[in-house]
Write a protein that holds these residues in place. Structure first.
Motif, PDB file in Angstrom:
ATOM      1  N   VAL A  87      18.374   4.745   0.166  1.00 58.60           N
ATOM      2  CA  VAL A  87      17.270   5.228   1.005  1.00 58.60           C
ATOM      3  C   VAL A  87      15.980   5.316   0.190  1.00 58.60           C
ATOM      4  O   VAL A  87      14.912   4.902   0.648  1.00 58.60           O
ATOM      5  CB  VAL A  87      17.615   6.588   1.652  1.00 58.60           C
ATOM      6  N   LEU A  88      16.062   5.843  -1.030  1.00 58.98           N
ATOM      7  CA  LEU A  88      14.874   5.975  -1.871  1.00 58.98           C
ATOM      8  C   LEU A  88      14.246   4.618  -2.160  1.00 58.98           C
ATOM      9  O   LEU A  88      13.038   4.423  -2.001  1.00 58.98           O
ATOM     10  CB  LEU A  88      15.222   6.696  -3.180  1.00 58.98           C
ATOM     11  N   TYR A  89      15.055   3.664  -2.591  1.00 57.72           N
ATOM     12  CA  TYR A  89      14.523   2.336  -2.897  1.00 57.72           C
ATOM     13  C   TYR A  89      14.006   1.655  -1.633  1.00 57.72           C
ATOM     14  O   TYR A  89      13.010   0.933  -1.678  1.00 57.72           O
ATOM     15  CB  TYR A  89      15.587   1.476  -3.583  1.00 57.72           C
ATOM     16  N   HIS A  90      14.648   1.871  -0.528  1.00 61.93           N
ATOM     17  CA  HIS A  90      14.212   1.320   0.751  1.00 61.93           C
ATOM     18  C   HIS A  90      12.823   1.860   1.090  1.00 61.93           C
ATOM     19  O   HIS A  90      11.919   1.110   1.476  1.00 61.93           O
ATOM     20  CB  HIS A  90      15.231   1.692   1.821  1.00 61.93           C
ATOM     21  N   LEU A  91      12.642   3.164   0.929  1.00 55.00           N
ATOM     22  CA  LEU A  91      11.361   3.804   1.216  1.00 55.00           C
ATOM     23  C   LEU A  91      10.250   3.237   0.333  1.00 55.00           C
ATOM     24  O   LEU A  91       9.193   2.825   0.825  1.00 55.00           O
ATOM     25  CB  LEU A  91      11.479   5.320   1.001  1.00 55.00           C
ATOM     26  N   VAL A  92      10.484   3.197  -0.945  1.00 56.98           N
ATOM     27  CA  VAL A  92       9.460   2.729  -1.883  1.00 56.98           C
ATOM     28  C   VAL A  92       9.063   1.283  -1.596  1.00 56.98           C
ATOM     29  O   VAL A  92       7.875   0.938  -1.563  1.00 56.98           O
ATOM     30  CB  VAL A  92       9.962   2.877  -3.340  1.00 56.98           C
ATOM     31  N   HIS A  93      10.046   0.438  -1.340  1.00 59.17           N
ATOM     32  CA  HIS A  93       9.746  -0.974  -1.154  1.00 59.17           C
ATOM     33  C   HIS A  93       9.249  -1.274   0.261  1.00 59.17           C
ATOM     34  O   HIS A  93       8.538  -2.255   0.468  1.00 59.17           O
ATOM     35  CB  HIS A  93      10.928  -1.826  -1.589  1.00 59.17           C
ATOM     36  N   GLY A  94       9.589  -0.437   1.229  1.00 55.84           N
ATOM     37  CA  GLY A  94       8.972  -0.553   2.552  1.00 55.84           C
ATOM     38  C   GLY A  94       7.474  -0.276   2.463  1.00 55.84           C
ATOM     39  O   GLY A  94       6.652  -0.984   3.058  1.00 55.84           O
ATOM     40  N   LEU A  95       7.113   0.751   1.703  1.00 56.43           N
ATOM     41  CA  LEU A  95       5.694   1.029   1.454  1.00 56.43           C
ATOM     42  C   LEU A  95       5.040  -0.129   0.709  1.00 56.43           C
ATOM     43  O   LEU A  95       3.888  -0.489   0.985  1.00 56.43           O
ATOM     44  CB  LEU A  95       5.532   2.332   0.663  1.00 56.43           C
ATOM     45  N   GLY A  96       5.788  -0.706  -0.227  1.00 59.20           N
ATOM     46  CA  GLY A  96       5.280  -1.869  -0.956  1.00 59.20           C
ATOM     47  C   GLY A  96       4.969  -3.028  -0.026  1.00 59.20           C
ATOM     48  O   GLY A  96       3.946  -3.701  -0.173  1.00 59.20           O
ATOM     49  N   LEU A  97       5.823  -3.265   0.957  1.00 62.33           N
ATOM     50  CA  LEU A  97       5.562  -4.330   1.931  1.00 62.33           C
ATOM     51  C   LEU A  97       4.271  -4.065   2.698  1.00 62.33           C
ATOM     52  O   LEU A  97       3.481  -4.985   2.936  1.00 62.33           O
ATOM     53  CB  LEU A  97       6.725  -4.457   2.911  1.00 62.33           C
ATOM     54  N   LEU A  98       4.046  -2.813   3.078  1.00 59.98           N
ATOM     55  CA  LEU A  98       2.811  -2.475   3.779  1.00 59.98           C
ATOM     56  C   LEU A  98       1.599  -2.737   2.886  1.00 59.98           C
ATOM     57  O   LEU A  98       0.599  -3.317   3.330  1.00 59.98           O
ATOM     58  CB  LEU A  98       2.832  -1.010   4.227  1.00 59.98           C
ATOM     59  N   LEU A  99       1.689  -2.327   1.645  1.00 55.33           N
ATOM     60  CA  LEU A  99       0.597  -2.533   0.694  1.00 55.33           C
ATOM     61  C   LEU A  99       0.317  -4.024   0.507  1.00 55.33           C
ATOM     62  O   LEU A  99      -0.845  -4.457   0.543  1.00 55.33           O
ATOM     63  CB  LEU A  99       0.954  -1.889  -0.648  1.00 55.33           C
ATOM     64  N   ILE A 100       1.362  -4.803   0.324  1.00 55.14           N
ATOM     65  CA  ILE A 100       1.178  -6.238   0.123  1.00 55.14           C
ATOM     66  C   ILE A 100       0.591  -6.880   1.371  1.00 55.14           C
ATOM     67  O   ILE A 100      -0.270  -7.760   1.283  1.00 55.14           O
ATOM     68  CB  ILE A 100       2.504  -6.909  -0.292  1.00 55.14           C
ATOM     69  N   GLY A 101       1.006  -6.433   2.543  1.00 48.44           N
ATOM     70  CA  GLY A 101       0.440  -6.958   3.779  1.00 48.44           C
ATOM     71  C   GLY A 101      -1.057  -6.728   3.855  1.00 48.44           C
ATOM     72  O   GLY A 101      -1.819  -7.603   4.280  1.00 48.44           O
ATOM     73  N   VAL A 102      -1.498  -5.567   3.405  1.00 50.61           N
ATOM     74  CA  VAL A 102      -2.933  -5.259   3.394  1.00 50.61           C
ATOM     75  C   VAL A 102      -3.642  -6.099   2.336  1.00 50.61           C
ATOM     76  O   VAL A 102      -4.692  -6.696   2.589  1.00 50.61           O
ATOM     77  CB  VAL A 102      -3.162  -3.747   3.147  1.00 50.61           C
ATOM     78  N   LEU A 103      -3.061  -6.165   1.131  1.00 52.73           N
ATOM     79  CA  LEU A 103      -3.680  -6.925   0.045  1.00 52.73           C
ATOM     80  C   LEU A 103      -3.771  -8.417   0.373  1.00 52.73           C
ATOM     81  O   LEU A 103      -4.733  -9.082  -0.001  1.00 52.73           O
ATOM     82  CB  LEU A 103      -2.900  -6.729  -1.248  1.00 52.73           C
ATOM     83  N   ALA A 104      -2.767  -8.932   1.059  1.00 55.23           N
ATOM     84  CA  ALA A 104      -2.746 -10.351   1.396  1.00 55.23           C
ATOM     85  C   ALA A 104      -3.868 -10.700   2.368  1.00 55.23           C
ATOM     86  O   ALA A 104      -4.207 -11.868   2.530  1.00 55.23           O
ATOM     87  CB  ALA A 104      -1.392 -10.753   1.978  1.00 55.23           C
ATOM     88  N   GLY A 105      -4.466  -9.671   2.966  1.00 49.39           N
ATOM     89  CA  GLY A 105      -5.581  -9.901   3.885  1.00 49.39           C
ATOM     90  C   GLY A 105      -6.877 -10.251   3.180  1.00 49.39           C
ATOM     91  O   GLY A 105      -7.867 -10.528   3.827  1.00 49.39           O
ATOM     92  N   GLY A 106      -6.915 -10.234   1.853  1.00 50.41           N
ATOM     93  CA  GLY A 106      -8.142 -10.634   1.203  1.00 50.41           C
ATOM     94  C   GLY A 106      -8.295 -10.231  -0.247  1.00 50.41           C
ATOM     95  O   GLY A 106      -9.064 -10.846  -0.962  1.00 50.41           O
ATOM     96  N   ALA A 107      -7.613  -9.216  -0.712  1.00 50.03           N
ATOM     97  CA  ALA A 107      -7.846  -8.720  -2.067  1.00 50.03           C
ATOM     98  C   ALA A 107      -7.147  -9.537  -3.138  1.00 50.03           C
ATOM     99  O   ALA A 107      -7.547  -9.506  -4.290  1.00 50.03           O
ATOM    100  CB  ALA A 107      -7.407  -7.253  -2.172  1.00 50.03           C
ATOM    101  N   VAL A 108      -6.112 -10.249  -2.790  1.00 48.07           N
ATOM    102  CA  VAL A 108      -5.363 -11.035  -3.772  1.00 48.07           C
ATOM    103  C   VAL A 108      -5.049 -12.406  -3.181  1.00 48.07           C
ATOM    104  O   VAL A 108      -5.249 -12.641  -1.996  1.00 48.07           O
ATOM    105  CB  VAL A 108      -4.036 -10.337  -4.186  1.00 48.07           C
ATOM    106  N   SER A 109      -4.515 -13.276  -4.004  1.00 45.79           N
ATOM    107  CA  SER A 109      -4.079 -14.587  -3.539  1.00 45.79           C
ATOM    108  C   SER A 109      -3.027 -14.406  -2.449  1.00 45.79           C
ATOM    109  O   SER A 109      -1.935 -13.909  -2.706  1.00 45.79           O
ATOM    110  CB  SER A 109      -3.491 -15.377  -4.711  1.00 45.79           C
TER     111      SER A 109
END
Length: 122
Positions: free
Chosen positions: A42-64
């Motif tokens: 559950v802990l790793y799921h939570l952390v990496h689910g948040l990571g997916l959200l962050l990457i989704g936002v970053l992929a919108g323009g801040a990074v390649s």
């Protein structure tokens, strides 16, 4: 990008459900050792689910965006293999499933390294 936000959102909802299930339904049914394994999932799921959200936002323009999307998919693979194997191990006690867990960890690590490379490229 939108796919990663959708996956992140879905994983966050799922982790709340699975966390509540563990806290309420499994607390009296699993040994402390198996409950700890489940909670780790559950802990790793939570952390990496948040990571997916962050990457989704970053992929919108801040990074390649191509590398960011790849990083997101690697995290999703990690969630399925790492967290999924821990959930199944905790619920069934089948220890052979532990052999899958490191592959999910490799997915997590690779995903974060790919995101690092995406940030370097801008």
């Amino acid at each position: 990008m939108q796919t990663l936000l959708l996956l992140g959102s879905l994983n966050m909802a799922l982790v709340v459900i699975l966390g509540a299930f563990g806290a309420h339904a499994l607390k009296r049914k699993l040994t402390p050792e198996l409950l700890k394994i489940y909670e780790t999932g559950v802990l790793y799921h939570l952390v990496h689910g948040l990571g997916l959200l962050l990457i989704g936002v970053l992929a919108g323009g801040a990074v390649s965006s191509g590398l960011a999307v790849t990083a997101g998919w690697l995290l999703q693979i990690g969630i399925v293999l790492f967290c999924g194997s821990l959930y199944v191990l905790a619920l069934t006690g089948v220890k052979r499933l532990g052999a899958i867990t490191p592959l999910g960890g490799l997915g997590f690590i690779t995903g974060w390294v790919v995101l690092f490379a995406a940030a370097l490229q801008g």
